[in-house]
Enzyme design. Structure first.
Site, PDB file in Angstrom:
ATOM      1  N   ARG A 117     -10.587 -11.974   0.487  1.00 22.87           N
ATOM      2  CA  ARG A 117     -11.573 -13.378  -0.588  1.00 22.87           C
ATOM      3  C   ARG A 117     -10.791 -13.994  -0.522  1.00 22.87           C
ATOM      4  NH1 ARG A 117     -11.479  -8.694  -5.547  1.00 22.87           N
ATOM      5  NH2 ARG A 117     -11.507  -7.357  -3.661  1.00 22.87           N
TER       6      ARG A 117
ATOM      7  N   LYS B 251       0.821  -1.132   0.034  1.00 23.11           N
ATOM      8  CA  LYS B 251      -0.327  -0.526  -0.118  1.00 23.11           C
ATOM      9  C   LYS B 251       0.869   1.089   0.117  1.00 23.11           C
ATOM     10  CE  LYS B 251      -4.182  -2.204   2.142  1.00 23.11           C
ATOM     11  NZ  LYS B 251      -5.021  -1.331   1.204  1.00 23.11           N
TER      12      LYS B 251
HETATM   13  N1  BES Z   1      -8.164  -4.375   3.914  1.00 23.76           N
HETATM   14  C1  BES Z   1      -8.205  -3.884   2.297  1.00 23.76           C
HETATM   15  C2  BES Z   1     -10.291  -1.976   2.252  1.00 23.76           C
HETATM   16  C3  BES Z   1      -9.831  -1.333   2.830  1.00 23.76           C
HETATM   17  C4  BES Z   1     -10.083  -0.138   3.000  1.00 23.76           C
HETATM   18  C5  BES Z   1     -10.605  -1.891   4.693  1.00 23.76           C
HETATM   19  C6  BES Z   1      -9.776   0.981   3.056  1.00 23.76           C
HETATM   20  C7  BES Z   1     -10.693  -0.198   5.658  1.00 23.76           C
HETATM   21  C8  BES Z   1     -10.222   0.806   4.592  1.00 23.76           C
HETATM   22  C9  BES Z   1      -8.533  -4.368   1.439  1.00 23.76           C
HETATM   23  O1  BES Z   1      -7.802  -5.533   1.432  1.00 23.76           O
HETATM   24  C10 BES Z   1      -8.149  -4.294   0.666  1.00 23.76           C
HETATM   25  O2  BES Z   1      -7.222  -3.551   0.445  1.00 23.76           O
HETATM   26  N2  BES Z   1      -8.835  -4.115  -1.297  1.00 23.76           N
HETATM   27  C11 BES Z   1      -8.577  -3.374  -2.120  1.00 23.76           C
HETATM   28  C12 BES Z   1      -8.444  -4.367  -3.301  1.00 23.76           C
HETATM   29  C13 BES Z   1      -7.699  -3.993  -5.263  1.00 23.76           C
HETATM   30  C14 BES Z   1      -6.551  -4.395  -5.280  1.00 23.76           C
HETATM   31  C15 BES Z   1      -8.839  -4.717  -5.705  1.00 23.76           C
HETATM   32  C16 BES Z   1      -8.845  -2.216  -2.424  1.00 23.76           C
HETATM   33  O3  BES Z   1     -10.049  -1.679  -2.133  1.00 23.76           O
HETATM   34  O4  BES Z   1      -8.155  -1.638  -2.854  1.00 23.76           O
HETATM   35 MN    MN Z   2      -5.852  -5.229   0.945  1.00 24.94          MN
END
Ligand code: BES
Ligand code: MN
Ligand code: ZN
Length: 482
Positions: free
Chosen positions: A336, A262
């Site tokens: 997921r 991230k």
């Molecule tokens: N844990 C994150 C989602 C999240 C974002 C939780 C903000 C709480 C606050 C999840 O694992 C993630 O990183 N999702 C990605 C998915 C994408 C790579 C398809 C996202 O939402 O950007």
């Molecule tokens: Mn994630």
């Protein structure tokens, strides 16, 4: 903080009285019992709106009198906001023992009073483990409730709400805890602790058992962490149950994104990524303590998503136990992958319903903000029941469609499906992904990425961080399963 119903005000034991005043209701009783406040109510044209409050020091009673707008009896949201205002005023004046006196002879519906009580508890909570003493000094000890109206909440319900509120506290403490302390090992410990206290069945699979059981999604996501991942199953079976509900939670104790690390400040709040797992623990704890006549099984898929030389990689393909293959295109869509294993195990038990909680997509925060969670469900009646429970509890939900046409976009050239796609509707696509693993059991996916953890306070919540969202919702929903 203890909340108790009393027949009359026990003047000796309190430092102040809070008088909620409903909108469009006579203030005759208010001025009759508390004449000191009359001139102020007139001067400020007090209407009973939510944001109104008047604080008067009554020399005669030598108590602080706090008149607050209680809003409309038919608005459950007003109950929550009013409770929030009361707690912040009472804390500011450092009162320890107060009475909330509903003097108007107005029937208060259950939805109003339960939300009122819940949000007194909710807003009393502070995550202050790492602060100096100050915050702790503001804790309130006792709130007594005195009602002058006919229809009023029972002491049993007040006790029930306390049980539920204690589960919220446990869950919020877990979610707020720093990643240094709250890791896969300690999250497993939290489940074991609850199972021992309440004598619940528990099975914990760690690395060895996960490998034996070929739960590849959990293993891969957790591989670069020094902590072994886990799949937990914990069950509560009352004697006289009719329905079985399985709740499944995402338990990523920290989501760095993995090799798709991230960037910017997107990692800052990622200790909250185990909120789904904490929520299902809170649900089973409350249900068992309330001795609800519904069988509940909770599954938590637990791992820490880290980069490193052991890390799983974009391009990897996971073969799941239902023989579906998944191409990993992004290691940050890890939730997921873990949930797929948990859902396969859950569906094998053929429950009546599966409700799954996860902080799954940032997109749900973009779409619905931090006060509404997204629900994706394959059954209309099930959706409606969840929505009704949501309306009652202020754990707000909004439906997102499991739009079949979008399945096309998560197809992979080298496997059945892939774990991400970058062309919009990512919350829905995540829901469609999960649905591939539920084997036609009635299934609801609740994306709590916006609601589980607040970056800022709002009218309902005076503390940022973990909210405990979802517990009150499902306890309410279980009324339909009796
Ligand atoms: N844990 C994150 C989602 C999240 C974002 C939780 C903000 C709480 C606050 C999840 O694992 C993630 O990183 N999702 C990605 C998915 C994408 C790579 C398809 C996202 O939402 O950007
Ligand atoms: Mn994630
Ligand atoms: Zn995540």
């Amino acid at each position: 903080m203890k909340i108790k119903k009393k027949k009359a005000i026990d003047w000796k034991s309190i430092e102040g009285v809070v008088i909620p005043v409903f909108k469009n209701r006579s203030i005759g009783e208010v001025v009759k019992q508390y004449p000191e406040v009359e001139s102020f109510l007139k001067k400020y044209k007090f209407k009973g709106n939510i944001n109104e409050s008047i604080v008067v020091n009554s020399t005669e009673l030598s108590k602080l009198l706090v008149v607050v707008g209680a809003g409309h009896v038919k608005q459950r949201g007003d109950a929550a906001k009013c409770a929030n205002n009361i707690i912040s005023i009472v804390k500011n004046y450092l009162l320890k023992n107060i009475c909330v006196h509903f003097v108007q002879d107005t029937d208060i519906p259950d939805t109003y009073s339960t939300n009122f009580i819940d949000f007194l508890h909710i807003n009393h909570y502070r995550f202050d483990a790492y602060l100096e003493k100050k915050e702790k000094d503001k804790k309130i000890k006792n709130i007594s409730l005195v009602f002058e109206c006919q229809k009023q909440i029972s002491s049993e319900v007040i006790k029930e709400r306390e049980i539920i509120s204690n589960s919220l506290i446990m869950v919020r403490d877990l979610v707020n805890e720093i990643p240094e302390k709250l890791n896969p090992d300690t999250l497993v410990d939290a489940f074991v602790k609850v199972s021992k206290e309440l004598d619940l069945d528990i099975s914990v699979m760690r690395q060895k058992q996960l490998e034996e059981q070929k739960l590849k999604g959990i293993i891969l996501v957790g591989r670069a962490s020094p902590y072994e991942p886990a799949l937990i199953r914990i069950g509560y079976t009352p004697d006289n149950y009719k329905k079985t509900l399985i709740v499944v939670g995402k338990g990523i104790t920290f989501d760095s994104g993995g090799l798709n690390i991230k960037v910017g400040n997107y990692m800052e709040e990622m200790k909250c990524d185990m909120a789904g797992a904490a929520t299902v623990l809170g649900i089973i704890k409350s249900a068992a303590e309330l001795k609800l006549p519904v069988r509940i099984i909770a599954y938590a898929g637990i791992a820490e998503n880290m980069p490193g030389r052991q890390a799983y990689k974009p391009g990897d393909i996971i073969t799941y136990k239902n023989n579906k293959t998944v191409e990993v295109v992004n290691t940050d869509a890890e939730g997921r992958l873990v949930l797929a294993d948990a859902l396969i195990q859950a569906a094998k038990e053929k429950p009546d319903y599966i409700v799954e909680f996860s902080t799954l997509t940032g997109a749900i925060l973009v779409a619905l903000g931090d006060m509404i969670a997204g629900v994706m469900c394959d059954n209309q009646r099930f959706t409606r029941l969840l929505e009704r429970s949501s309306e009652k509890t202020c754990d707000f939900l909004w439906e997102m469609p499991l739009f079949e046409e979008y399945k096309e976009s998560i197809k992979s050239k080298v496997a059945h499906i892939k774990n991400a796609d970058y062309k919009g509707a990512s919350s829905i696509k995540a829901g469609l992904f999960l649905k591939e693993f539920t084997d036609n059991i009635h299934f609801a996916h609740i994306d709590i990425a916006g609601t589980a953890f607040l970056s800022k306070t709002n009218a309902f919540y005076s503390q940022q961080g973990a909210t405990g969202f979802g517990i009150r919702l499902i306890i309410e929903f279980m009324n339909w399963l009796r």
